[in-house]
Structures are given as C-alpha cells and as structure tokens.
Scaffold this motif. Structure first.
Motif, PDB file in Angstrom:
ATOM      1  N   TRP A   9       0.807  -1.214   0.000  1.00 52.36           N
ATOM      2  CA  TRP A   9       0.000   0.000   0.000  1.00 52.36           C
ATOM      3  C   TRP A   9       0.846   1.273   0.000  1.00 52.36           C
ATOM      4  N   SER A  10       2.136   1.134   0.271  1.00 50.15           N
ATOM      5  CA  SER A  10       3.031   2.283   0.390  1.00 50.15           C
ATOM      6  C   SER A  10       3.713   2.619  -0.932  1.00 50.15           C
ATOM      7  N   ALA A  11       3.801   3.898  -1.229  1.00 49.61           N
ATOM      8  CA  ALA A  11       4.537   4.344  -2.420  1.00 49.61           C
ATOM      9  C   ALA A  11       6.021   4.001  -2.292  1.00 49.61           C
ATOM     10  N   ALA A  12       6.495   3.785  -1.070  1.00 49.68           N
ATOM     11  CA  ALA A  12       7.907   3.465  -0.832  1.00 49.68           C
ATOM     12  C   ALA A  12       8.228   1.988  -1.029  1.00 49.68           C
ATOM     13  N   CYS A  13       7.227   1.145  -1.279  1.00 53.33           N
ATOM     14  CA  CYS A  13       7.498  -0.278  -1.479  1.00 53.33           C
ATOM     15  C   CYS A  13       8.376  -0.451  -2.724  1.00 53.33           C
ATOM     16  N   PRO A  14       9.540  -1.103  -2.589  1.00 54.24           N
ATOM     17  CA  PRO A  14      10.473  -1.228  -3.705  1.00 54.24           C
ATOM     18  C   PRO A  14      10.170  -2.379  -4.668  1.00 54.24           C
ATOM     19  N   VAL A  15       9.057  -3.056  -4.466  1.00 57.13           N
ATOM     20  CA  VAL A  15       8.707  -4.199  -5.316  1.00 57.13           C
ATOM     21  C   VAL A  15       7.268  -4.046  -5.788  1.00 57.13           C
ATOM     22  N   THR A  17       4.322  -5.809  -8.741  1.00 52.19           N
ATOM     23  CA  THR A  17       4.049  -6.958  -9.607  1.00 52.19           C
ATOM     24  C   THR A  17       3.415  -6.553 -10.931  1.00 52.19           C
ATOM     25  N   GLY A  18       2.913  -5.327 -11.015  1.00 47.55           N
ATOM     26  CA  GLY A  18       2.211  -4.900 -12.217  1.00 47.55           C
ATOM     27  C   GLY A  18       0.752  -5.327 -12.227  1.00 47.55           C
ATOM     28  N   ARG A  19       0.305  -5.933 -11.133  1.00 44.58           N
ATOM     29  CA  ARG A  19      -1.091  -6.382 -11.033  1.00 44.58           C
ATOM     30  C   ARG A  19      -1.653  -5.943  -9.677  1.00 44.58           C
ATOM     31  N   ASP A  20      -2.806  -5.300  -9.711  1.00 45.22           N
ATOM     32  CA  ASP A  20      -3.455  -4.893  -8.467  1.00 45.22           C
ATOM     33  C   ASP A  20      -3.930  -6.087  -7.657  1.00 45.22           C
ATOM     34  N   ASP A  21      -4.215  -7.209  -8.331  1.00 43.16           N
ATOM     35  CA  ASP A  21      -4.728  -8.382  -7.631  1.00 43.16           C
ATOM     36  C   ASP A  21      -3.631  -9.342  -7.160  1.00 43.16           C
ATOM     37  N   VAL A  22      -2.366  -8.951  -7.322  1.00 41.30           N
ATOM     38  CA  VAL A  22      -1.232  -9.728  -6.785  1.00 41.30           C
ATOM     39  C   VAL A  22      -0.249  -8.736  -6.150  1.00 41.30           C
ATOM     40  N   PRO A  23      -0.563  -8.272  -4.938  1.00 44.73           N
ATOM     41  CA  PRO A  23       0.317  -7.303  -4.297  1.00 44.73           C
ATOM     42  C   PRO A  23       1.595  -7.933  -3.749  1.00 44.73           C
ATOM     43  N   ALA A  24       2.620  -7.099  -3.611  1.00 42.68           N
ATOM     44  CA  ALA A  24       3.904  -7.523  -3.048  1.00 42.68           C
ATOM     45  C   ALA A  24       4.238  -6.630  -1.857  1.00 42.68           C
ATOM     46  N   THR A  25       4.682  -7.244  -0.783  1.00 43.56           N
ATOM     47  CA  THR A  25       5.157  -6.528   0.388  1.00 43.56           C
ATOM     48  C   THR A  25       6.604  -6.930   0.614  1.00 43.56           C
ATOM     49  N   ALA A  26       7.437  -5.955   0.988  1.00 46.76           N
ATOM     50  CA  ALA A  26       8.856  -6.223   1.204  1.00 46.76           C
ATOM     51  C   ALA A  26       9.219  -6.023   2.674  1.00 46.76           C
ATOM     52  N   TYR A  27      10.054  -6.920   3.162  1.00 44.25           N
ATOM     53  CA  TYR A  27      10.626  -6.816   4.503  1.00 44.25           C
ATOM     54  C   TYR A  27      12.132  -6.675   4.281  1.00 44.25           C
ATOM     55  N   ARG A  28      12.592  -5.436   4.284  1.00 44.34           N
ATOM     56  CA  ARG A  28      13.971  -5.129   3.892  1.00 44.34           C
ATOM     57  C   ARG A  28      14.897  -5.099   5.096  1.00 44.34           C
ATOM     58  N   ARG A  29      16.062  -5.695   4.893  1.00 40.06           N
ATOM     59  CA  ARG A  29      17.152  -5.571   5.853  1.00 40.06           C
ATOM     60  C   ARG A  29      18.449  -5.564   5.055  1.00 40.06           C
ATOM     61  N   GLU A  30      19.524  -5.188   5.676  1.00 38.95           N
ATOM     62  CA  GLU A  30      20.783  -5.076   4.955  1.00 38.95           C
ATOM     63  C   GLU A  30      21.190  -6.413   4.359  1.00 38.95           C
ATOM     64  N   GLY A  31      21.423  -6.416   3.052  1.00 35.91           N
ATOM     65  CA  GLY A  31      21.925  -7.600   2.366  1.00 35.91           C
ATOM     66  C   GLY A  31      20.883  -8.553   1.834  1.00 35.91           C
ATOM     67  N   ARG A  32      19.631  -8.418   2.284  1.00 38.05           N
ATOM     68  CA  ARG A  32      18.585  -9.303   1.781  1.00 38.05           C
ATOM     69  C   ARG A  32      17.209  -8.723   2.104  1.00 38.05           C
ATOM     70  N   THR A  33      16.254  -9.175   1.335  1.00 36.99           N
ATOM     71  CA  THR A  33      14.871  -8.724   1.513  1.00 36.99           C
ATOM     72  C   THR A  33      13.951  -9.920   1.336  1.00 36.99           C
TER      73      THR A  33
END
Length: 101
Positions: A9-15, A17-33
């Motif tokens: 839901w955030s404009a800051a999400c770095p990932v 999918t190009g589809r509103d019906d398949v959202p992506a959420t990121a859990y970022r930490r140094e070196g991996r997400t």
C-alpha cells in the motif's frame, strides 16, 4: 525483527508486480529482503517483479530470488531477476532476495 516493513500500500514499497490483484510486500534488511506475494486473482497468473534494486541495496546482476520450502505452503524454487513467477489463485510466494554467494 530487524527488517523494515514496506507494504504494498506504500509508495515506498520497492517491489511491484504490475497487477493490483497480486500485491507484493517487502521486509527489507541489509543484504537481503523478504518479498511476500499474495494472489487475489481468480485464475492462475504470472508476474514479473519490478524491483528498485537501489532501494534494496542489491546488484541485480548478482541477485537471486529464492523460495525456501515451507511445508503446506510452497516448494523450494529459484527465480532469476526478470523471470516470470507463476502464482495460483488464493496462493502466493515468500521469496528471499539476496546476492549470490
């Protein structure tokens, strides 16, 4: 615990999918997400992730997306950046994005 949540839901999400019906959420930490995909699509679809590599601090030329085996959820699998990811209805993926060892 040490990850930063960047929800679909955030404009800051770095990932994306190009589809509103398949959202992506990121859990970022140094070196991996960790990327969580969830499908609300009524049919099987494929998504190609649009990843802001700079925001993740990763080199896309060295990156790999690993789906660890999770009993009763997903089989172990690897995806290359830009590779289409199949997503079944009412299912999803947990993908760990990092640079190759």
């Amino acid at each position: 615990q040490e990850s930063e949540l960047l929800g679909y839901w955030s404009a800051a999400c770095p990932v994306r999918t190009g589809r509103d019906d398949v959202p992506a959420t990121a859990y970022r930490r140094e070196g991996r997400t960790l990327i969580s995909l969830a499908s609300w699509a009524p049919e099987a679809v494929e998504v190609t992730l649009d990843i802001d590599w700079g925001a993740l601090g990763l080199d896309p030329g060295k990156a790999v997306l690993r789906a660890p085996a999770v009993e009763n959820f997903q089989e172990a699998r690897h995806f290359a950046p830009g590779e289409a990811i199949p997503v079944q209805p009412a299912r999803g993926w947990l993908l760990v994005v990092s640079e190759r060892d």
